[in-house]
Scaffold this motif. Structure first.
Motif, PDB file in Angstrom:
ATOM      1  N   SER A  56      34.688  43.759  33.416  1.00  0.00           N
ATOM      2  CA  SER A  56      33.708  42.825  33.977  1.00  0.00           C
ATOM      3  C   SER A  56      32.640  42.424  32.973  1.00  0.00           C
ATOM      4  O   SER A  56      31.708  41.720  33.336  1.00  0.00           O
ATOM      5  N   SER A  75      37.506  37.928  40.276  1.00  0.00           N
ATOM      6  CA  SER A  75      36.625  37.889  41.444  1.00  0.00           C
ATOM      7  C   SER A  75      36.556  36.474  41.989  1.00  0.00           C
ATOM      8  O   SER A  75      36.644  35.496  41.226  1.00  0.00           O
ATOM      9  N   SER A 109      33.982  35.284  42.733  1.00  0.00           N
ATOM     10  CA  SER A 109      32.719  34.795  42.186  1.00  0.00           C
ATOM     11  C   SER A 109      32.918  33.735  41.109  1.00  0.00           C
ATOM     12  O   SER A 109      31.935  33.122  40.664  1.00  0.00           O
ATOM     13  N   LYS A 134      33.690  36.815  34.448  1.00  0.00           N
ATOM     14  CA  LYS A 134      35.000  36.901  35.080  1.00  0.00           C
ATOM     15  C   LYS A 134      35.844  35.653  34.796  1.00  0.00           C
ATOM     16  O   LYS A 134      37.051  35.746  34.566  1.00  0.00           O
ATOM     17  N   ARG A 170      41.902  37.633  42.198  1.00  0.00           N
ATOM     18  CA  ARG A 170      40.500  37.370  42.528  1.00  0.00           C
ATOM     19  C   ARG A 170      40.125  38.126  43.805  1.00  0.00           C
ATOM     20  O   ARG A 170      40.378  37.669  44.912  1.00  0.00           O
TER      21      ARG A 170
END
Length: 329
Positions: A70, A95, A97, A129, A148
């Motif tokens: 990450s 992710s 995100s 990410k 994800r």
């Protein structure tokens, strides 16, 4: 099958390792050696952020690489380049995100994405990410699988969300329960994420998949009631309207983990389109199993559950909880 797990001793990485060992795969883990590996793995040591930190990966061949990194995307880039030609499939646990917030309800993998670069150094989480995704794809192409995830729960959780709820409810007494009670949740048990990732890699799947449960797989009510049953406590869940909680200045997600009131951020976290992963075999266990197994793990520890380095603690201060409960009376 031969698996190289980059990391592999904490939460999601450990779930991947355990699942692979259960399949009879040969497992190699690469990490800094700060935590104990499960028995049955081969261990390589290195620090991805240090010069020559990948030296021990200079030899060897693997069918699948799983990477949960990450941090700086350049670390994913460097690992992928080093392993090119010696690894069959590269799984990057990413992710949701990577979509700019807020994310509309029903957004699928092809929704708008944040900017990112595989050459980035230390950047904020979403860009990191996305850069990691681009790094994996640049080297492995359609042999790169981008998983994800969203909210991840289960045993060995090192963020503290479900552990906080379990420990709070285990103390008993009146508990601030954020409503509405039937508010749907979207999350994935780390073990279900691990199983799907390895199944998908073995089948040769590539590209991006949103790997969380269907929206409403559980509700906040079912989650907290499962905590009461698992702990056997005398806790009394006092369901409180979002307006009362917000007017008291309580921060959703951080002070009341997992919970977000209805609105844009709720849609972002709990209303994603996961039809692609479900069609590709994702199966999610009942919330009661996730909760019970997490409580059993917590009880097996000698002390508090470990938190991933650098993460702020979550949970509501007891005095603030009493004040909010008083307002809702």
């Amino acid at each position: 099958m031969r698996l190289l797990m980059l990391g592999g001793t904490e939460f999601v990485g450990r779930a991947v390792v355990d699942d692979a060992l259960g399949r009879g795969w040969q497992v190699t883990v690469f990490n800094r050696g700060r935590h104990t590996e499960p028995p049955g793995v081969a261990a390589l040591r290195g620090d991805r952020t240090a010069p020559d930190g990948l030296a021990e990966l200079g030899q060897g061949e693997w069918d699948v690489v799983v990477d949960t990194w990450s941090g700086a995307p350049a670390a994913v880039r460097d690992a992928a380049r080093l392993l090119a030609g010696r690894a069959g499939h590269y799984v990057y646990v990413s992710s949701r995100s990577v979509h700019p917030i807020p994310v509309a309800a029903g957004t699928a993998e092809d929704g708008p994405l944040v900017e990112g670069s595989p050459d980035d150094g230390d950047v904020e989480y979403a860009r990191a990410k996305r850069g990691g995704e681009l790094a994996a794809e640049a080297v492995f192409g359609d042999r790169a699988l981008l998983a994800r995830a969203g909210l991840i729960l289960g045993p060995r959780e090192n963020v503290g969300r479900l552990p906080w709820w379990l420990n709070r409810i285990a103390r008993g007494g009146p508990v601030l329960a954020p409503g509405p009670r039937d508010l749907g949740l979207q999350y994935v048990d780390a073990r279900d994420l691990a199983a799907w990732v390895l199944d998908a890699a073995e089948r040769g799947l590539g590209g991006a998949y949103n790997v969380v449960s269907a929206p409403g797989h559980s509700t906040i009510g079912e989650l907290l009631e499962a905590c009461v049953r698992a702990t056997g406590s005398d806790a009394e869940l006092r369901w409180t309207a979002p307006e009362t909680i917000l007017s008291a200045g309580v921060r959703p997600w951080m002070e009341l983990p997992v919970w977000l009131p209805p609105g844009e951020l709720y849609d972002t976290m709990h209303q994603g389109d996961v039809s692609r992963a479900l069609a590709a075999g994702l199966r999610c266990r009942p919330v009661t199993e996730t909760v019970a197994d997490t409580w059993a793990w917590l009880r097996s520890l000698d002390g508090p559950a470990p938190l991933r380095g650098g993460l702020p603690p979550v949970g509501l201060d007891p005095e603030r909880e009493r004040v909010v409960l008083g307002r809702g009376a």
